[in-house]
Design an enzyme around this catalytic site. Structure first.
Site, PDB file in Angstrom:
ATOM      1  N   ASP A 231      69.381  44.425  66.764  1.00 57.46           N
ATOM      2  CA  ASP A 231      70.596  43.607  66.830  1.00 57.46           C
ATOM      3  C   ASP A 231      71.550  44.113  67.916  1.00 57.46           C
ATOM      4  O   ASP A 231      72.496  43.417  68.300  1.00 57.46           O
ATOM      5  CB  ASP A 231      71.306  43.560  65.465  1.00 57.46           C
ATOM      6  CG  ASP A 231      71.720  44.926  64.935  1.00 57.46           C
ATOM      7  OD1 ASP A 231      71.426  45.953  65.583  1.00 57.46           O
ATOM      8  OD2 ASP A 231      72.349  44.970  63.855  1.00 57.46           O
TER       9      ASP A 231
ATOM     10  N   LYS B 103      66.415  47.395  75.668  1.00 55.70           N
ATOM     11  CA  LYS B 103      65.782  46.528  74.655  1.00 55.70           C
ATOM     12  C   LYS B 103      66.033  45.056  75.019  1.00 55.70           C
ATOM     13  O   LYS B 103      65.147  44.217  74.860  1.00 55.70           O
ATOM     14  CB  LYS B 103      66.320  46.831  73.258  1.00 55.70           C
ATOM     15  CG  LYS B 103      65.905  48.182  72.692  1.00 55.70           C
ATOM     16  CD  LYS B 103      64.408  48.342  72.465  1.00 55.70           C
ATOM     17  CE  LYS B 103      63.873  47.500  71.338  1.00 55.70           C
ATOM     18  NZ  LYS B 103      62.440  47.822  71.046  1.00 55.70           N
TER      19      LYS B 103
END
Ligand code: NAD
Ligand code: DAU
Length: 352
Positions: free
Chosen positions: A131, A159
């Protein structure tokens, strides 16, 4: 589904995943592809290492020749991609490794999938992400699958880059992919640099408990096996090309987490909670520290019927007990000797 390559299977989430599904899914062959960095630990897999449906390959995902050889040897139907440099503070001190592995390694795996599968849409690449790619939330609101990317740290930027690459391979080459973006995991086998295991071990040893900034930053905590179950469900039934957010609906400030750990350790070791809470120290903040994460997991809940089973209280109790009971594992992952062993073992294997 017959053969799944699991990258990073010796790390925290990967080892929990393998322990759970190697035993439950005897009809699936799981191949763990892991370089064994400081964060990868063969001991975490001792319960399944001799299982017939489990194999291990000590391979760096950045090494295209070695990864190609693994693809040729096992002819996988699915890649479940956990392997990454995962710790935000390390990424602030030394960002390069994060881009080498998280971006370069992911690119290398995608290239191998493209070459090996040649458009066969039965096979797919499941990318495990975070997230943190969405950046920071204010006091209210949630991350949905449509939230724009806004990463703050070198870790989350790496990421985010890898997520974009995975989607680009879907759009450009038609590679079948699935993505999950998950909130903070905790539980057994987590390397004790992350907040929860670090605080448990420091509390047990009477060491200071360093809380960054004012301790009001919020994370959305999920017990690791709940994350593993969500991934398994998405591998089985999730739609190709889709992203699923996974979270615990369990927001806590860091200071509340640390106080809960003090109380949990005090109860388990028969001490006064106040004596452990006295170890809390507010220290300078993490640069670029995201204020709040909170996941809206309604897509995976509605489409696939997944929801977390563990409450924060039950999960934390299990986690404290696990760290109190597994002193050998802790001693090994913390020992420099063990890290040296891993390094020489890796060099030896690669020279041999
Ligand atoms: P971890 O750091 O505990 O484990 C990472 C594993 O990857 C280790 O076994 C390590 O040896 C291996 N690895 C690292 N570089 C490699 C390379 N070049 N080649 C092969 N193997 C390599 O990480 P984790 O916490 O288990 O996270 C796993 C994945 O889940 C990561 O992609 C992370 O971004 C993501 N994620 C983690 C969390 C969390 O809270 N821990 C939450 C959401 C998403
Ligand atoms: O949200 C998912 C992410 O959660 C994953 O993608 C990462 O791989 C994982 O490491 C984790 O990142 P965080 O930075 O949120 O986790 P960490 O355990 O490092 O820190 C949790 C919170 O606690 C964060 O706000 C920083 C704070 N903290 C951390 C440490 C290590 C402290 O206050 N003191 C500490 O000593």
């Amino acid at each position: 589904m017959r053969t799944i390559i699991v990258t990073g299977g010796s790390g925290f989430i990967g080892s929990n995943f393998l322990q759970r599904f190697v035993l439950r899914q005897a009809d699936v062959h799981f191949i763990n592809v892991d370089k064994l960095t400081y964060a990868g630990n063969p001991m975490s897999l001792s319960a399944i290492e001799n299982s017939e449906n489990y194999s291990f390959e000590q391979v760096d995902i950045c090494d295209s020749e070695a990864v190609t050889a693994v693809f040729q040897r096992y002819d996988p139907d699915c890649i479940l991609h956990f392997a990454a440099e995962s710790h935000v503070d390390r990424s602030i001190h030394a960002p390069r490794d994060f881009f080498t592995t998280n971006v370069g390694g992911t690119l290398n795996l995608l290239e191998c999938c493209r070459a090996h599968w040649q458009g066969d849409s039965e096979n797919f690449f499941h990318h495990v992400s975070t997230d943190e790619v969405y950046g920071s939330l204010p006091e209210d609101g949630y991350f949905t699958e449509a939230t724009p990317y806004d990463p703050s740290s070198p870790y989350s930027a790496s990421k985010a880059s890898s997520d974009h690459l995975v989607r680009a391979y879907h759009r450009t080459y038609g590679l079948a992919i699935k993505l999950t973006n998950c909130s903070n995991n905790y539980g057994p086998y987590q390397f004790p640099e992350k907040l929860i295991p670090l605080m448990i071990l420091n509390a047990v040893e009477g060491l200071p408990l360093p809380v960054y900034g004012n301790g009001k930053n919020v994370r959305d905590w999920l017990y690791v096996t709940d994350h593993c179950d969500a991934i398994w469900r998405i591998i089985q039934q999730g739609r190709v090309g889709e992203t699923y957010n996974v979270g615990g609906d369990c927001e806590k400030t860091n200071i509340d987490v640390v106080r809960a750990i003090c109380d949990g350790v005090a109860t388990a070791t028969d001490q006064e909670p106040s004596s452990l809470r006295d170890l809390i120290r507010f220290v300078p903040d993490r640069p670029g520290h995201d204020f709040r994460y909170a996941i809206d997991a309604s897509k995976v809940q509605k489409e696939l019927g997944w929801k977390p089973t563990e409450s924060f209280e039950s999960g934390l109790k299990k986690t404290v007990q696990w760290y109190l009971s597994n002193v050998d594992w802790i001693a090994k992952v913390r020992s420099g000797e063990y890290r040296e062993w891993l390094k020489s073992n890796y060099e030896e294997r690669n020279e041999g």
